[in-house]
Scaffold this active site. Structure first.
Site, PDB file in Angstrom:
ATOM      1  N   ASP A   1     -34.611 -89.794  78.580  1.00 38.78           N
ATOM      2  CA  ASP A   1     -34.029 -88.541  79.051  1.00 38.78           C
ATOM      3  C   ASP A   1     -35.050 -87.847  79.965  1.00 38.78           C
ATOM      4  O   ASP A   1     -36.204 -88.252  80.022  1.00 38.78           O
ATOM      5  CB  ASP A   1     -33.716 -87.665  77.819  1.00 38.78           C
ATOM      6  CG  ASP A   1     -32.785 -86.514  78.147  1.00 38.78           C
ATOM      7  OD1 ASP A   1     -32.207 -86.492  79.244  1.00 38.78           O
ATOM      8  OD2 ASP A   1     -32.636 -85.619  77.280  1.00 38.78           O
TER       9      ASP A   1
ATOM     10  N   GLU B   1     -35.814 -87.503  85.690  1.00 37.15           N
ATOM     11  CA  GLU B   1     -35.550 -87.285  87.141  1.00 37.15           C
ATOM     12  C   GLU B   1     -36.820 -87.214  87.978  1.00 37.15           C
ATOM     13  O   GLU B   1     -36.728 -87.514  89.168  1.00 37.15           O
ATOM     14  CB  GLU B   1     -34.757 -85.981  87.318  1.00 37.15           C
ATOM     15  CG  GLU B   1     -33.359 -86.028  86.774  1.00 37.15           C
ATOM     16  CD  GLU B   1     -33.272 -86.048  85.256  1.00 37.15           C
ATOM     17  OE1 GLU B   1     -34.179 -85.503  84.617  1.00 37.15           O
ATOM     18  OE2 GLU B   1     -32.328 -86.644  84.746  1.00 37.15           O
TER      19      GLU B   1
ATOM     20  N   ASP C   1     -25.604 -83.158  81.072  1.00 42.15           N
ATOM     21  CA  ASP C   1     -25.286 -82.003  80.244  1.00 42.15           C
ATOM     22  C   ASP C   1     -24.083 -81.229  80.750  1.00 42.15           C
ATOM     23  O   ASP C   1     -24.206 -80.164  81.347  1.00 42.15           O
ATOM     24  CB  ASP C   1     -26.511 -81.088  80.162  1.00 42.15           C
ATOM     25  CG  ASP C   1     -27.681 -81.829  79.525  1.00 42.15           C
ATOM     26  OD1 ASP C   1     -27.447 -82.880  78.891  1.00 42.15           O
ATOM     27  OD2 ASP C   1     -28.820 -81.364  79.657  1.00 42.15           O
TER      28      ASP C   1
END
Ligand SMILES: *[C@@H]1O[C@H](CO)[C@@H](O)[C@H](O)[C@H]1NC(C)=O
Ligand SMILES: *[C@@H]1O[C@H](CO)[C@@H](O)[C@H](O)[C@H]1NC(C)=O
Ligand SMILES: *[C@@H]1O[C@H](CO)[C@@H](O)[C@H](O)[C@H]1NC(C)=O
Ligand SMILES: *[C@@H]1O[C@H](CO)[C@@H](O)[C@H](O)[C@H]1NC(C)=O
Ligand SMILES: CC(=O)N[C@H]1CO[C@H](CO)[C@@H](O)[C@@H]1O
Length: 777
Positions: free
Chosen positions: A431, A434, A563
């Site tokens: 997670d 990025e 999300d």
């Protein structure tokens, strides 16, 4: 028309020598000189090379115009044309081969009769790609100057009015892309609430152009930040690329069938990874499960409710101080944790755990210390570790290009997850890759020094500075890597490139910079994790889930859409997002957070979502720490809907598993839009709320709040109701299905399909494997 090439007309030069560029709608670009062919053009049966030179005074819009370029055109196969324009000195950054291996000339596929035709003009240099059999133009750069600068590259293709464009993920916009006033920004970014008209977590610069005459695809192999604009002028539609660097490395795929384009694209970026069978089961996760007892209760409650639960997930709650590889000794004590996972295994259930690439910057934290020793972390310009803020507080990040990074990451994973002594997890979830940096402005540590720790002084190894000058394809020197003059529309504050992520001016161990490689960070995190799992379990198919992606990440990992929120529009968006990834981006194993991540899920929404998710590849219920619990057993209506949908999913599991296998062998999508099966039916082009599940099922869920009916389009064809077997004649129009109960989802089988169905489902996928088949419908 002059034809070059000896025995062939494959490379044609059109006499457009006097063409001048019309005044551009964008005054800034007016006056840019474009390029002209310089000297000999070399051609043979399969390739063309030429030198290009700036055709006038430099315009230096956003950096410096590069004087000399090199053009290479190759017919790589009958169905694939490669057109590459790079700087003559080969200094401009190109995506590393280790990240995306290119087909080699020894791939020994030689074109016999290419289906595409490349033609060009010499001064100004422009090019056109057409279908060879019909001369239908697919891509045409005439009319707008090619701009190739140190920090800005621009090329535009004109488009006919009637084309339908799809792709250019990751986005949460309509599946069919708007015709004009539309911008797709490629810059991977943490994106809470998956806003529309915005860049999201992944970058896939490939579009599919579908016309009644055929489908083709265009892939720009570039990790550079870019805006891709769809617009319209007096003379027609266009699509243009505006990048902050990189080269123009285009692959054109001829189709002409839509699924053929998916296959042709997958051959370039990597065929999708085959998933373990259990990964198709139902998954449950939540951020905010306070301790192991709570997790055990969730498992028990699923069982008590008779709802099949295949896999439990551990979000960052399990971590001590939110550090990777360190279970909380109080709430998730190690020995009890192991025992819990072993119990899941005894019941044929599975467990997946989260990791974040941000590593706590603390010398007393062994994972950090070993990483520091291995030279695994990114460095700032003074040689100290580059620091930021993540769940674990002040963190450093792996430099996936450093030779020490993979061995260190593999070792951490082995130490923690070796089944003989560690937590025997079945898969890993990466997670915040990025990479997300919680410093809310890019100067976080200059303004607010972290009280927790001081920068670790480490001797400079020299590799964080580029001296001597960069080698081949490492990126031009002397650029403004922090605040380039061309602003892509990144959703961070002031469109800052470094906002909420790693500084773009830091240098990787191989001499490239984050400016050029930013969009690869998630892909590399997933790849490193997959590689580690393969070392740990050489004989098991790895399961890795990643939030951030790039072209080709499907060959490495599964992906969820980040999300989102528990809203009806997000339930709808989950379908367009799925279709973009599965059908167009060679990433079959994808899905949304079922019932929504942020905010409270309302039971009727959750019931509909439980059914929609059951007909999508990756099926996981997940919610935020601030959202109320939303496990399927919490509401009677949701439990009923979920049981029915999971039963159908499991009866069809081998059908889907086979489709997934086919995807991993050929790139053929697991789920696709209706126009993939009915490419000539214009009624299907705009559909984004129905989809083909495998090649034979059409799913048409109810997606409106409070509604019990669905407007469904059925092409002119014969269908059978999946649930009742009743024959339904599709008439090429929208029909209304009324009275769709809260535990029903309309599914139709295309006439001619043969479904290998299990007689019934089961509580786990391994139970399903023991059930007999029937040949349905
Ligand atoms: C064509 O030219 C290219 C570039 O010079 C070369 O790599 C290739 O081998 C040639 N192919 C043939 C069939 O001669
Ligand atoms: C390619 O296009 C040119 C120009 O339109 C045409 O003359 C030529 O015949 C075409 N070649 C093929 C193989 O279609
Ligand atoms: C599990 O079910 C019991 C009995 O209904 C309930 O009291 C408990 O709160 C539930 N726990 C969880 C974590 O769902
Ligand atoms: C990157 O730019 C920032 C802001 O100008 C500066 O503080 C930092 O030293 C630069 N880092 C590198 C590695 O050049
Ligand atoms: C796809 C979609 O509906 N995105 C929305 C997600 O939620 C945010 C905030 O509520 C909206 O701004 C987006 O448009």
């Amino acid at each position: 028309m002059v034809i070059l090439g000896f025995s062939t007309v494959l490379f044609a030069i059109s006499t457009g020598a006097l063409a001048v560029f019309p005044k551009s709608a964008d005054p800034d670009r007016y006056g840019c000189p474009g390029y002209e062919v310089d000297g000999e053009v070399t051609t043979n049966r399969t390739s063309l090379t030429a030198n290009l030179k700036l055709a006038g005074d430099a315009c230096n819009l956003h950096g410096t115009d590069i004087e000399r370029l090199k053009l290479t055109v190759e017919y790589q196969t009958d169905f694939r044309l490669h057109v590459k324009i790079e700087d003559a000195d080969s200094q401009v950054y190109q995506v590393q081969e280790q990240v995306l291996p290119r087909p080699t000339s020894s791939s020994n596929i030689t074109p016999v009769t290419p289906w595409l035709n490349f033609t060009y003009t010499t001064n100004p240099f422009t090019f056109k790609v057409a279908r060879a059999i019909s001369d239908e133009v697919l891509f045409d750069t005439a009319g707008s100057p090619l701009i190739f600068e140190t920090q800005y590259v621009h090329v535009r293709t004109s488009l006919p009015q009637e084309v339908n464009l799809y792709g250019l993920g990751e986005h949460s916009d309509s599946f069919g892309l708007p015709e004009s006033n539309y911008k797709r920004t490629m810059w991977n970014s943490e994106s809470p609430f998956i806003p529309q008209n915005s860049n999201l977590y992944g970058s896939h610069p490939v579009y599919y152009d579908h016309r009644p005459t055929g489908t083709h695809g265009v892939f720009l192999l570039s990790s550079s930040g870019m805006d891709i604009d769809l617009g319209r002028t007096d003379t027609g539609r266009y699509l243009e690329y505006n990048t902050i660097g990189g080269v123009l490395d285009f692959y054109f795929f001829t189709g002409p069938d839509p699924a053929a384009v998916s296959e042709q694209y997958a051959l370039i970026v990597g065929l999708p990874a085959m998933m373990p069978y259990w990964a198709l089961g139902f998954h449950q996760c939540k951020f905010g499960w306070k301790d192991l007892n709570h997790v055990k209760e969730v498992v028990a409650n699923y069982s008590a409710a008779g709802i099949p639960l295949e896999t439990m997930w551990g979000d960052i709650d399990y971590m001590d101080k939110r550090r990777d590889f360190t279970p909380d000794p109080v709430n998730f004590p190690l020995s009890e944790y192991k025992e819990f996972i072993n119990t899941l295994h005894q019941n044929n259930q599975h467990y997946v755990m989260i990791l974040d690439p941000g590593i706590a910057n603390d010398p007393s934290y062994p994972t950090f210390e070993r990483g520091a020793q291995s030279g695994a972390f990114l460095r700032a310009d003074d040689g100290s570790f580059y620091r930021g803020r993540q769940w674990a507080g002040e963190v450093v990040w792996p430099d996936w290009f450093a030779p020490g990074a993979q061995p260190w990451w593999t070792n951490e994973i082995q130490l923690t997850f070796d089944p003989s002594c560690g937590l025997p997890v079945d898969g890993l979830w990466v997670d915040m890759d990025e990479a997300s940096n919680m410093c809310d402005n890019t100067l976080c540590f200059d303004e607010k020094p972290s009280p927790a720790s001081t920068p670790t002084p480490v001797p400079s190894t020299g590799y964080h500075r580029r001296c001597p000058p960069p080698e081949l394809h490492q990126g031009l020197p002397n650029r403004n890597l922090f605040t380039p003059s061309y602003h892509i529309t990144n959703h961070a504050k002031d469109h800052s490139l470094s906002g909420g992520t790693l500084y773009t001016n830091i240098t990787n161990a191989d001499g490239t910079t984050q400016y050029d490689t930013h969009n690869l960070y998630g892909h590399l995190t997933a790849l490193a994790t997959r590689t580690a799992l393969l070392t740990l379990h050489p004989n098991l198919r790895p399961f890795v889930l990643t939030r951030s992606t790039f072209s080709g990440t499907g060959s490495v990992a599964a992906h969820w859409f980040g999300d989102n929120a528990s809203t009806w529009p997000h339930l709808r968006a989950s379908i367009t997002q799925m279709l973009t990834f599965t059908a167009l981006h060679a990433m079959p194993m994808v899905g949304s957070d079922v019932c929504g991540f942020n905010s409270a899920a309302e039971p009727l929404l959750c019931a509909r979502w439980a059914m929609v998710g059951a007909f999508q590849p990756f099926y996981r219920n997940h919610a935020d720490i601030t959202a109320p619990d939303q496990e399927f057993y919490r509401w009677e209506v949701v439990a009923r809907a979920a049981k029915k949908a999971i039963d159908a999913r499991y009866r069809l599991l081998d059908y889907v598993y086979t489709a997934l296998h086919k995807a991993s062998q050929t790139g053929r999508p697991v789920a696709s839009p209706l126009w993939f099966a009915w490419p000539g039916d214009e009624g299907t082009y705009g559909i984004e709320t129905q989809w083909l599940w495998g090649e034979w099922l059409v799913v048409s869920p109810v997606l409106e709040e409070g509604s019990m009916q669905v407007e469904m389009y059925l092409p002119r064809d014969v269908f059978y109701d999946f649930w009742t077997g009743e024959r339904v004649q599709g008439e090429g129009k929208v029909v209304t299905l009324a009275d769709v109960a809260w535990d029903e989802i309309p599914v139709h089988v295309r006439g001619g399909g043969i479904l290998p169905l299990r007689v019934k489902g089961g509580m786990t996928t391994s139970e399903v494997r023991g059930v007999n088949f029937e040949v349905g419908k």
